[in-house]
Design an enzyme around this catalytic site. Structure first.
Site, mmCIF file in Angstrom:
data_model
loop_
_atom_site.group_PDB
_atom_site.id
_atom_site.type_symbol
_atom_site.label_atom_id
_atom_site.label_comp_id
_atom_site.label_asym_id
_atom_site.label_seq_id
_atom_site.Cartn_x
_atom_site.Cartn_y
_atom_site.Cartn_z
ATOM 1 N N HIS A 264 0.864 -1.182 0.000
ATOM 2 C CA HIS A 264 0.000 0.000 0.000
ATOM 3 C C HIS A 264 0.902 1.234 0.000
ATOM 4 O O HIS A 264 2.038 1.211 0.480
ATOM 5 C CB HIS A 264 -0.863 -0.047 1.268
ATOM 6 C CG HIS A 264 -1.928 0.998 1.366
ATOM 7 N ND1 HIS A 264 -1.663 2.314 1.674
ATOM 8 C CD2 HIS A 264 -3.268 0.911 1.213
ATOM 9 C CE1 HIS A 264 -2.803 2.992 1.715
ATOM 10 N NE2 HIS A 264 -3.792 2.168 1.432
ATOM 11 N N ASP A 341 3.103 -4.668 8.155
ATOM 12 C CA ASP A 341 1.837 -3.953 7.999
ATOM 13 C C ASP A 341 0.708 -4.979 8.064
ATOM 14 O O ASP A 341 0.505 -5.757 7.139
ATOM 15 C CB ASP A 341 1.822 -3.214 6.657
ATOM 16 C CG ASP A 341 0.508 -2.498 6.392
ATOM 17 O OD1 ASP A 341 -0.418 -2.579 7.226
ATOM 18 O OD2 ASP A 341 0.399 -1.859 5.318
ATOM 19 N N GLN A 344 -4.533 -5.362 6.732
ATOM 20 C CA GLN A 344 -5.482 -6.250 6.060
ATOM 21 C C GLN A 344 -5.504 -7.649 6.674
ATOM 22 O O GLN A 344 -6.255 -8.510 6.210
ATOM 23 C CB GLN A 344 -5.130 -6.352 4.572
ATOM 24 C CG GLN A 344 -5.290 -5.060 3.801
ATOM 25 C CD GLN A 344 -6.742 -4.610 3.713
ATOM 26 O OE1 GLN A 344 -7.655 -5.419 3.754
ATOM 27 N NE2 GLN A 344 -6.940 -3.307 3.575
ATOM 28 N N LYS A 367 -10.416 -1.447 10.211
ATOM 29 C CA LYS A 367 -10.346 -2.650 9.374
ATOM 30 C C LYS A 367 -10.736 -3.904 10.156
ATOM 31 O O LYS A 367 -10.812 -4.990 9.595
ATOM 32 C CB LYS A 367 -8.924 -2.824 8.819
ATOM 33 C CG LYS A 367 -8.435 -1.669 7.928
ATOM 34 C CD LYS A 367 -9.158 -1.619 6.604
ATOM 35 C CE LYS A 367 -8.716 -0.445 5.751
ATOM 36 N NZ LYS A 367 -7.372 -0.572 5.222
ATOM 37 N N CYS A 505 -4.842 2.621 -3.635
ATOM 38 C CA CYS A 505 -3.603 3.122 -3.021
ATOM 39 C C CYS A 505 -2.501 2.074 -3.122
ATOM 40 O O CYS A 505 -1.707 1.880 -2.185
ATOM 41 C CB CYS A 505 -3.839 3.525 -1.571
ATOM 42 S SG CYS A 505 -4.925 4.954 -1.384
#
Length: 547
Positions: A264, A341, A344, A367, A505
């Site tokens: 991202h 990260d 997600q 999220k 993104c």
């Protein structure tokens, strides 16, 4: 972490509304009897559950940041004193409500995956529906009551263009269960105050609620201590925090940062900015034609100049699940630090930061069915305490003179000023919800939906799936020949189906596949096979120009 029955290790600290045991989150919004009251003879402690870990022993007569909590037992989520003495606590009320969700032992709940070798769709051919009330084939049992879970999310009853909303934009943001919405409302009605530095009752309640949320996050991702949990606005702010504090302090000209092709923009731009400022080199792990990272090529990038590897656990554009543990281990072998990260990942996969052994892990509350504007930076405690704060102000200091400032230890040193207290509490409620159902059950159910949807979508003539990794989460990016992605998204909206259309993104990874944008349906625990059917039927109509 959750267990098969959806409970955390220890006593759940879940606060909620009365009279919800028999009707799951169906309390009338204006029913005053449903609002729990505090027992004023048993006030909240106003002390921080993380204080014992910080060796900071104070009492409420001498208020200070990170006060000790006499009700805290190591390994358990602390219980509030409020509500004891005959008045049902928030914890007890919500626990009754959560217990009304039926869950089953994982392993065999979804034994049946339809054979899609023949493009025979009952919703197009006029055949009788194969599905039961849960939107699943009649011989498939979901690992939890999907329709009951769906009813927990008020917005899913919304009408869009006269049709029931079908929310398939979960990779952008997830919807919020009523318990999260109401928990935030309850905070503002009964607990609202700044935290830590006050001796009055509302500060005590707010401090307890905020620090309990920190403890819930710690257990959810299996951090070693609540001191390793820093509340931020979201994943983007967390990555920028690391870049502008540790990165700016530790990296030197010529040092190298490695990211993957899947990233991202939030995990590209901050490192580019830092590289331009300090003369660093940014290197990229390539991916294959399915969107899987190439570990052998990654190994070639690692060298004595590599100081940081920063990569996503799950791609927001393709759904690819990366081999995170291997990537971390390979980086540590040459002495590099690693940031993962997890934006997600946290609502789909079990996260164990101690097992991953990453140095930092970031995710966003919105999220994982929590509020917007709140997120988490996990960092190893020693590393956080060795890093200079990136913002200065109140709350993050021990002592200030005009000559120098002494900073708090982690996490306080990175939480300058008044934080997003209410939404941190809301994130704690969202974690309660996910933990109760069980992240492993959610993962199993969503995998079934992914298989179901993939096999239907791949049979639509002219539809190209982008991202076909063997290990992926519930993201279904595609293009449709003859149609712009924004056109497809707009037509789906006419049928009440919400998807994302654009570059997500993540322009570099889409361009790797020769496209500038995709249509991106993405899945969550409240989606059903019926939602997928509606999507596929609409796509056939779009392709055939039956509007």
């Amino acid at each position: 972490m959750s267990t098969n029955n959806g409970h955390t290790n220890g006593t759940p600290d879940i606060k909620w509304l009365e009279q919800l045991a028999n009707q799951f989150f169906k309390t009338a919004p204006n029913d005053a009897s449903s609002i729990p009251t505090y027992n004023i003879d048993k006030p909240a402690s106003g002390v921080s559950p993380s204080a014992p870990d910080q060796g900071n022993v104070k009492d409420i007569s001498h208020p200070q940041t990170s006060l000790p909590d006499p009700h805290f037992v190591d390994g358990q989520i602390p219980k509030s004193v409020a509500g004891s003495g005959g008045v049902a606590s928030f914890d007890e009320q919500l626990q009754q409500a959560l217990n009304s969700i039926q869950t089953f032992t994982p392993g065999s709940q979804l034994p049946y995956v339809p054979n899609f070798s023949e493009p025979a769709f009952y919703f197009l051919s006029g055949k009788q529906s194969l599905k039961d009330g849960n939107g699943l084939p009649a011989n498939v049992r979901a690992p939890f009551d999907v329709e009951k879970v769906k009813a927990d999310f008020p917005i899913l009853a919304e009408k869009i263009n006269g049709r029931n909303l079908i929310w398939l934009d979960n990779a952008a943001t997830t919807q919020k269960p009523k318990l999260v919405i109401d928990r935030i409302s309850y905070f503002y009605e009964h607990e609202n105050s700044n935290i830590h530095r006050a001796a009055h009752e509302l500060a005590a309640r707010a401090t307890d609620a905020y620090e309990n949320a920190r403890k819930k996050v710690q257990l959810f991702i299996n951090a070693a201590s609540p001191n390793e949990i820093v509340f931020v606005r979201g994943s983007t702010e967390a990555i920028n925090l690391v870049a502008q504090s540790w990165g700016d302090e530790q990296l030197r000209p010529g040092d190298e940062i490695i990211v993957s092709h899947l990233e991202h923009h939030a995990n590209i731009v901050p490192w580019q900015q830092l590289a331009a400022k300090k003369g660093l080199v940014l290197r990229v792990i390539p991916v294959d034609d399915d969107g899987q990272v190439l570990l052998d090529e990654y190994a070639k990038l690692l060298n004595a100049k590599t100081r940081l590897v920063s990569f996503t656990q799950v791609s927001n554009a393709l759904g690819t699940v990366t081999p995170a543990k291997e990537i971390v281990s390979m980086a540590h072998a040459i002495g590099a630090k690693v940031l993962v990260d997890g934006a997600q990942a946290v609502s789909h996969l079990r996260v164990n930061v101690q097992e991953l052994n990453c140095d930092w892990y970031v995710f966003s509350g919105h999220k994982v069915f929590g509020p917007t504007g709140i997120g988490v930076l996990f960092g190893k405690e020693a590393l956080l305490n060795e890093t200079q704060p990136w913002q200065g102000g109140g709350n993050m200091i021990k002592d200030v003179t005009f000559d120098k400032t002494v900073y708090q230890p982690a996490p306080g040193r990175f939480e300058a000023g008044t934080g997003n207290i209410a939404d941190a509490v809301g994130l704690g409620a969202a974690i309660d919800y996910v933990t109760h159902i069980g992240i492993d059950l959610i993962n199993e159910y969503e995998h079934y939906l992914l298989v179901y949807a993939t096999n239907l979508l791949k049979q639509i003539k002219g539809l190209r799936l982008i991202g076909t990794a063997a290990d992926k989460a519930g993201v279904l990016s595609f293009t449709l020949d003859g149609f712009k992605t924004e056109e497809v998204g707009a037509w789906l909206n006419k049928w009440g189906i919400a998807v994302r259309s654009g570059h997500h993104c993540a322009q570099p990874i889409l361009r790797r596949f020769g496209v500038e944008s995709t249509v991106r349906p993405s899945l969550a625990l409240y989606n059903t096979c019926s939602d997928i059917d509606a999507l596929v039927e609409a796509l056939y109509k779009i392709r055939n120009k039956v509007y």
